[in-house]
Design a protein around this motif. Structure first.
Motif, PDB file in Angstrom:
ATOM      1  N   PHE A 410       0.820  -1.200   0.000  1.00 57.62           N
ATOM      2  CA  PHE A 410       0.000   0.000   0.000  1.00 57.62           C
ATOM      3  C   PHE A 410       0.863   1.263   0.000  1.00 57.62           C
ATOM      4  O   PHE A 410       0.543   2.252  -0.656  1.00 57.62           O
ATOM      5  N   SER A 411       1.978   1.219   0.737  1.00 61.06           N
ATOM      6  CA  SER A 411       2.882   2.375   0.777  1.00 61.06           C
ATOM      7  C   SER A 411       3.447   2.678  -0.609  1.00 61.06           C
ATOM      8  O   SER A 411       3.596   3.844  -0.985  1.00 61.06           O
ATOM      9  N   PHE A 412       3.776   1.629  -1.359  1.00 61.33           N
ATOM     10  CA  PHE A 412       4.242   1.841  -2.729  1.00 61.33           C
ATOM     11  C   PHE A 412       3.168   2.535  -3.563  1.00 61.33           C
ATOM     12  O   PHE A 412       3.457   3.470  -4.321  1.00 61.33           O
ATOM     13  N   ALA A 413       1.908   2.053  -3.440  1.00 63.13           N
ATOM     14  CA  ALA A 413       0.819   2.663  -4.206  1.00 63.13           C
ATOM     15  C   ALA A 413       0.648   4.134  -3.832  1.00 63.13           C
ATOM     16  O   ALA A 413       0.434   4.988  -4.693  1.00 63.13           O
ATOM     17  N   GLU A 414       0.755   4.427  -2.542  1.00 63.47           N
ATOM     18  CA  GLU A 414       0.676   5.824  -2.091  1.00 63.47           C
ATOM     19  C   GLU A 414       1.814   6.658  -2.670  1.00 63.47           C
ATOM     20  O   GLU A 414       1.613   7.804  -3.097  1.00 63.47           O
ATOM     21  N   HIS A 527     -15.141  -6.774 -11.390  1.00 65.26           N
ATOM     22  CA  HIS A 527     -16.151  -6.270 -10.454  1.00 65.26           C
ATOM     23  C   HIS A 527     -15.522  -5.243  -9.501  1.00 65.26           C
ATOM     24  O   HIS A 527     -16.049  -4.148  -9.304  1.00 65.26           O
ATOM     25  N   VAL A 528     -14.404  -5.635  -8.904  1.00 64.24           N
ATOM     26  CA  VAL A 528     -13.761  -4.762  -7.911  1.00 64.24           C
ATOM     27  C   VAL A 528     -13.266  -3.476  -8.570  1.00 64.24           C
ATOM     28  O   VAL A 528     -13.361  -2.389  -7.987  1.00 64.24           O
ATOM     29  N   ALA A 529     -12.761  -3.591  -9.799  1.00 63.37           N
ATOM     30  CA  ALA A 529     -12.275  -2.403 -10.506  1.00 63.37           C
ATOM     31  C   ALA A 529     -13.392  -1.403 -10.778  1.00 63.37           C
ATOM     32  O   ALA A 529     -13.139  -0.202 -10.891  1.00 63.37           O
ATOM     33  N   CYS A 530     -14.628  -1.880 -10.870  1.00 58.26           N
ATOM     34  CA  CYS A 530     -15.765  -1.012 -11.160  1.00 58.26           C
ATOM     35  C   CYS A 530     -16.577  -0.649  -9.922  1.00 58.26           C
ATOM     36  O   CYS A 530     -17.623  -0.007 -10.029  1.00 58.26           O
ATOM     37  N   SER A 531     -16.105  -1.049  -8.736  1.00 61.20           N
ATOM     38  CA  SER A 531     -16.920  -0.920  -7.530  1.00 61.20           C
ATOM     39  C   SER A 531     -16.477   0.221  -6.640  1.00 61.20           C
ATOM     40  O   SER A 531     -15.473   0.893  -6.892  1.00 61.20           O
ATOM     41  N   ALA A 532     -17.230   0.405  -5.554  1.00 64.52           N
ATOM     42  CA  ALA A 532     -16.922   1.465  -4.587  1.00 64.52           C
ATOM     43  C   ALA A 532     -15.609   1.212  -3.869  1.00 64.52           C
ATOM     44  O   ALA A 532     -14.908   2.149  -3.493  1.00 64.52           O
ATOM     45  N   GLU A 533     -15.242  -0.078  -3.661  1.00 64.02           N
ATOM     46  CA  GLU A 533     -13.979  -0.384  -2.990  1.00 64.02           C
ATOM     47  C   GLU A 533     -12.802   0.214  -3.771  1.00 64.02           C
ATOM     48  O   GLU A 533     -11.908   0.821  -3.204  1.00 64.02           O
ATOM     49  N   SER A 534     -12.841   0.037  -5.086  1.00 65.67           N
ATOM     50  CA  SER A 534     -11.771   0.576  -5.913  1.00 65.67           C
ATOM     51  C   SER A 534     -11.812   2.093  -5.932  1.00 65.67           C
ATOM     52  O   SER A 534     -10.779   2.759  -5.973  1.00 65.67           O
ATOM     53  N   SER A 535     -13.004   2.665  -5.863  1.00 70.93           N
ATOM     54  CA  SER A 535     -13.132   4.120  -5.849  1.00 70.93           C
ATOM     55  C   SER A 535     -12.497   4.714  -4.615  1.00 70.93           C
ATOM     56  O   SER A 535     -11.791   5.709  -4.676  1.00 70.93           O
ATOM     57  N   ARG A 536     -12.755   4.094  -3.445  1.00 71.13           N
ATOM     58  CA  ARG A 536     -12.167   4.605  -2.205  1.00 71.13           C
ATOM     59  C   ARG A 536     -10.659   4.497  -2.252  1.00 71.13           C
ATOM     60  O   ARG A 536      -9.941   5.348  -1.769  1.00 71.13           O
ATOM     61  N   ALA A 537     -10.155   3.422  -2.864  1.00 73.37           N
ATOM     62  CA  ALA A 537      -8.704   3.224  -2.890  1.00 73.37           C
ATOM     63  C   ALA A 537      -8.019   4.209  -3.815  1.00 73.37           C
ATOM     64  O   ALA A 537      -6.864   4.525  -3.619  1.00 73.37           O
ATOM     65  N   ARG A 538      -8.744   4.690  -4.851  1.00 77.15           N
ATOM     66  CA  ARG A 538      -8.060   5.550  -5.806  1.00 77.15           C
ATOM     67  C   ARG A 538      -8.354   7.025  -5.610  1.00 77.15           C
ATOM     68  O   ARG A 538      -7.463   7.833  -5.564  1.00 77.15           O
ATOM     69  N   GLY A 539      -9.624   7.343  -5.505  1.00 74.85           N
ATOM     70  CA  GLY A 539      -9.951   8.758  -5.495  1.00 74.85           C
ATOM     71  C   GLY A 539     -10.561   9.239  -4.201  1.00 74.85           C
ATOM     72  O   GLY A 539     -10.928  10.387  -4.090  1.00 74.85           O
ATOM     73  N   GLY A 540     -10.689   8.369  -3.205  1.00 75.67           N
ATOM     74  CA  GLY A 540     -11.359   8.756  -1.984  1.00 75.67           C
ATOM     75  C   GLY A 540     -10.434   8.842  -0.803  1.00 75.67           C
ATOM     76  O   GLY A 540      -9.415   9.503  -0.825  1.00 75.67           O
ATOM     77  N   ALA A 541     -10.787   8.114   0.247  1.00 72.87           N
ATOM     78  CA  ALA A 541     -10.092   8.287   1.525  1.00 72.87           C
ATOM     79  C   ALA A 541      -8.770   7.550   1.594  1.00 72.87           C
ATOM     80  O   ALA A 541      -8.021   7.741   2.526  1.00 72.87           O
ATOM     81  N   TRP A 542      -8.486   6.698   0.637  1.00 72.00           N
ATOM     82  CA  TRP A 542      -7.275   5.886   0.753  1.00 72.00           C
ATOM     83  C   TRP A 542      -6.079   6.525   0.075  1.00 72.00           C
ATOM     84  O   TRP A 542      -5.043   6.713   0.669  1.00 72.00           O
ATOM     85  N   LEU A 543      -6.221   6.810  -1.184  1.00 71.86           N
ATOM     86  CA  LEU A 543      -5.063   7.243  -1.965  1.00 71.86           C
ATOM     87  C   LEU A 543      -5.343   8.560  -2.669  1.00 71.86           C
ATOM     88  O   LEU A 543      -6.455   8.784  -3.159  1.00 71.86           O
ATOM     89  N   PRO A 544      -4.349   9.428  -2.739  1.00 67.15           N
ATOM     90  CA  PRO A 544      -4.529  10.646  -3.527  1.00 67.15           C
ATOM     91  C   PRO A 544      -4.615  10.313  -5.006  1.00 67.15           C
ATOM     92  O   PRO A 544      -3.853   9.505  -5.506  1.00 67.15           O
ATOM     93  N   ALA A 545      -5.574  10.907  -5.690  1.00 61.93           N
ATOM     94  CA  ALA A 545      -5.757  10.604  -7.111  1.00 61.93           C
ATOM     95  C   ALA A 545      -5.086  11.671  -7.953  1.00 61.93           C
ATOM     96  O   ALA A 545      -5.205  12.843  -7.680  1.00 61.93           O
ATOM     97  N   PRO A 546      -4.321  11.270  -8.977  1.00 68.06           N
ATOM     98  CA  PRO A 546      -3.626  12.245  -9.803  1.00 68.06           C
ATOM     99  C   PRO A 546      -4.590  13.059 -10.655  1.00 68.06           C
ATOM    100  O   PRO A 546      -5.432  12.524 -11.353  1.00 68.06           O
ATOM    101  N   GLY A 547      -4.464  14.372 -10.556  1.00 67.83           N
ATOM    102  CA  GLY A 547      -5.188  15.274 -11.452  1.00 67.83           C
ATOM    103  C   GLY A 547      -6.677  15.057 -11.461  1.00 67.83           C
ATOM    104  O   GLY A 547      -7.350  15.099 -10.449  1.00 67.83           O
ATOM    105  N   ASP A 548      -7.215  14.784 -12.643  1.00 64.00           N
ATOM    106  CA  ASP A 548      -8.655  14.654 -12.819  1.00 64.00           C
ATOM    107  C   ASP A 548      -9.057  13.185 -12.838  1.00 64.00           C
ATOM    108  O   ASP A 548      -9.941  12.779 -13.581  1.00 64.00           O
ATOM    109  N   ALA A 549      -8.424  12.368 -11.995  1.00 62.98           N
ATOM    110  CA  ALA A 549      -8.680  10.935 -12.005  1.00 62.98           C
ATOM    111  C   ALA A 549     -10.143  10.628 -11.706  1.00 62.98           C
ATOM    112  O   ALA A 549     -10.740  11.206 -10.830  1.00 62.98           O
ATOM    113  N   GLN A 550     -10.726   9.718 -12.475  1.00 56.42           N
ATOM    114  CA  GLN A 550     -12.096   9.270 -12.257  1.00 56.42           C
ATOM    115  C   GLN A 550     -12.115   8.359 -11.031  1.00 56.42           C
ATOM    116  O   GLN A 550     -11.106   7.809 -10.630  1.00 56.42           O
TER     117      GLN A 550
END
Length: 665
Positions: A410-414, A527-550
């Motif tokens: 996770f630290s690498f992803a961050e 499924h996971v790539a299209c779900s809320a779990e993936s959304s939180r990990a990319r653009g929500g509370a987990w990871l900062p999303a680059p620029g205008d990331a969906q």
């Protein structure tokens, strides 16, 4: 170091964002609890409800807690007395309570009163017949709860009324251990006077002396030694002496290694001083103090009195991540490294890994910590080098899907997300962040995929495991892997992306698609790539999303579909990836278009009979604002829908190959 303290690298998660929410929820819950108590009193006094209804109210739970549990937790003596004497409340009925932000499940009223320090309530409950040795779900007794927060009067009262001082919680920690760890001298002295087992071990092998050494209470440590405490080792091979060295309690170390006590061997004394020096470097940033400790250890290795020398081991491998650092073999070499702070830091890592071993959590923690410091200074290459070494150590010694391994991935992803965000902004004070390349992401991605393989093998094995928990942790690693795959998918749009890089990215993502993994709720990777779990990990509370990331990345979804991911796969609720994408608000339009373009059916129903369009309507969104439904509606779909809507018999009328199409519509 500002970033580390605020949780950017996954070490200490920032609480400032949710602490106000918790406080608000706590106040709301307290108001609901008070309303319940007032209702009970009104019911009883006016006698306009039956005894059964009163019992139902007394046993009702708000936020997992009964009225008696609430009263005992908050010190309302008169309410508790009323509930017990007048309402005949069950004095053993447990509930959920919160202490210091942690929810305790299955806590009896006596445990709540003892933990909160309400002695009058404790007396009331014991007088009413409460079991003094009742436990929570984690097997914590009221006595242990009182020991935790130092409520001496309650500890003494419970013991005098039959509380067993040797009952341990699920981790094997006794009342004496927790009193020593928390530094409650009076309670520790009292328990020792009752002949508490001073050398009893927990599940992980630590004793009260370990807990005392970690907390730094010299007074309690002397008491324990006076009652026969021995220098045992825990499951990591740690003695109390090494535990004090790791935590940096110099006074504990000095007391234990003093010659007059004769508690440790010469080799143990040397290891303690060297490890304490490493702690000075990483925890205190005291290079001079560390050097003084290492010199003392060196003098002990080569004493002036002619005793047998104890040279450092010569077979210690030289590690690239540590700049191939070699430990000094004499005092002169020690003096030379003081002029080079980086060399001192690498020495600390080398010493810690040699003494504690790769299996000890502190070994990998401080490697990751040093990498985070380098990242804060803009030295991202050194950071990645150290983090890869820490991750390799963890994967070599830890079981599959370990929380520590997850944290490292996770630290690498961050880190990669942070680098992309920083590159999108104007340079700060001339600091230039290097681009994230495929060669940066791919090694981490491959290790994440390997960890998923290990998790799937664990699920397929005949070992006795908590299957639901394993699926949950497997999903977390999958989400991290999908984030890394998203970063690679974005590289395909970069002008610098060559044919070879593009081919390698396709191979890497295909290795994830071909796993055909199923995680919680029977969901696939798509499924996971299209779900809320993936959304939180990319653009929500987990990871900062680059620029205008969906919220979920259309580039990744498109790539997975091109590589063979099934757009019509169903989870345990009958949802397709399109259903899950439509549950997001706002709905990612590009993802919906990609799914439909690759064969997803716009009118597929889940097991609740809902189509993606129905789900969009429930969130006040419109499918027609995203796509033209007619473009993705075929004659076959209309025919299947007609058969289903009019409930026409079809099983012996249409070919069997069409049955699944009719059912899904």
């Amino acid at each position: 170091m500002v970033k580390m303290s605020s949780g950017v690298w996954g070490f200490m998660p920032s609480r400032c964002r949710w602490i106000e929410t918790l406080r608000h929820c706590g106040k709301t819950l307290l108001r609901r609890q008070r309303r319940l108590l007032r209702r009970i009193k009104k019911v009883y006094l006016h006698s306009w409800r039956s005894a059964d209804e009163l019992n139902m109210l007394v046993g009702a739970k708000v936020g997992g807690a009964t009225p008696l549990v609430i009263a005992c937790r908050n010190g309302h003596y008169d309410v508790a007395e009323y509930l017990i004497d007048r309402c005949k409340a069950d004095i053993e009925q447990p509930g959920s309570v919160t202490f210091d932000g942690e929810t305790i499940e299955g806590a009896p009223p006596l445990w709540c009163a003892a933990a909160a320090g309400h002695l009058p309530l404790v007396r009331l409950l014991v007088r009413a017949g409460a079991n003094v040795n009742s436990t929570t779900r984690t097997h914590s007794t009221p006595l242990r709860a009182a020991c935790f927060d130092g409520h001496y009067d309650i500890v003494k009262f419970l013991v005098e009324n039959g509380a067993d001082i040797e009952i341990a919680n699920r981790h094997g920690h006794t009342c004496l251990m927790i009193a020593c760890y928390k530094g409650h001298i009076r309670i520790a002295k009292y328990l020792l006077s009752l002949n508490a087992d001073v050398n009893r071990k927990s599940v992980k092998g630590n004793t009260a002396l370990h807990d005392c050494a970690e907390s730094g209470s010299l007074h309690i440590l002397k008491m324990l030694l006076g009652h026969g405490a021995t220098m045992d080792v825990d499951s990591y091979g740690m003695t109390p002496l090494l535990a004090a060295s790791v935590t940096g309690h110099t006074h504990i170390v000095e007391h234990l290694i003093s010659a007059e006590h004769g508690l440790v061997t010469r080799q143990q004394r040397i290891d303690a001083l060297e490890l304490l020096g490493a702690t000075y470097v990483d925890k205190r940033r005291d290079m001079v103090g560390a050097l003084a400790l290492w010199k003392r250890a060196m003098d002990d290795r080569f004493p002036a009195d002619g005793s047998e020398p104890i040279p450092k081991p010569k077979d210690v491998p030289r590690i690239e991540a540590y700049d191939y650092a070699v430990e000094p073999s004499n005092s002169q070499q020690l003096e030379e490294i003081l002029a080079d702070p980086d060399a001192m830091r690498m020495q600390a890592l080398v010493i810690r890994e040699r003494i504690l071993g790769p299996a000890h959590p502190d070994t990998s923690y401080y490697v990751r910590y040093r990498g985070a410091v380098y990242a804060d200074a803009g030295r991202f290459s050194r950071c990645r080098q150290l983090w890869h070494h820490a991750l390799d150590m963890q994967r070599a010694v830890l079981p599959p899907l370990s929380p520590l391994t997850q944290s490292s991935l996770f630290s690498f992803a961050e880190l990669f997300s942070y680098m992309l965000c920083e590159r999108a902004r104007p340079p700060l004070r001339g600091r230039i962040v290097p681009p994230v390349t495929f060669d940066d992401v791919d090694p981490v991605f491959r290790k994440a995929i390997s960890e998923i393989h290990r998790g799937m093998e664990l699920l397929d094995s005949k070992l006795s495991i908590d299957r639901e928990q394993t699926l949950t942790t497997l999903q977390r690693v999958l989400v991290i892997s999908l984030h890394l795959a998203t970063l690679m998918a974005r590289l395909l749009d970069e002008p610098e992306c060559t044919e070879e890089v593009s081919r390698n990215i396709h191979k890497a993502v295909y290795s994830l698609v071909k796993l055909d993994i199923k995680v919680r709720q029977g969901r696939s990777a798509l499924h996971v790539a299209c779900s809320a779990e993936s959304s939180r990990a990319r653009g929500g509370a987990w990871l900062p999303a680059p620029g205008d990331a969906q919220p979920c990345c259309a580039a990744l979804v498109a790539l997975m579909l091109r590589l063979g991911a099934a757009p019509d796969a169903r989870d345990a609720a009958g949802n397709t990836p399109l259903h899950l994408a439509c549950q997001l608000n706002p709905c990612p339009a590009e993802v919906v278009r990609e799914l439909l373009a690759h064969g997803a059916h716009i009118d597929t129903v889940n097991y609740e009979g809902e189509t993606p369009e129905d789900i969009l309507k429930s969130t006040q969104q419109s499918l027609t604002a995203i796509v033209n439904p007619l473009k993705y509606t075929t004659l076959k779909c209309l025919a299947a829908r007609t058969v289903k809507n009019y409930r026409l018999p079809f099983r012996h009328v249409v070919p069997q190959c069409l049955h699944s199409t009719i059912i899904t519509h």
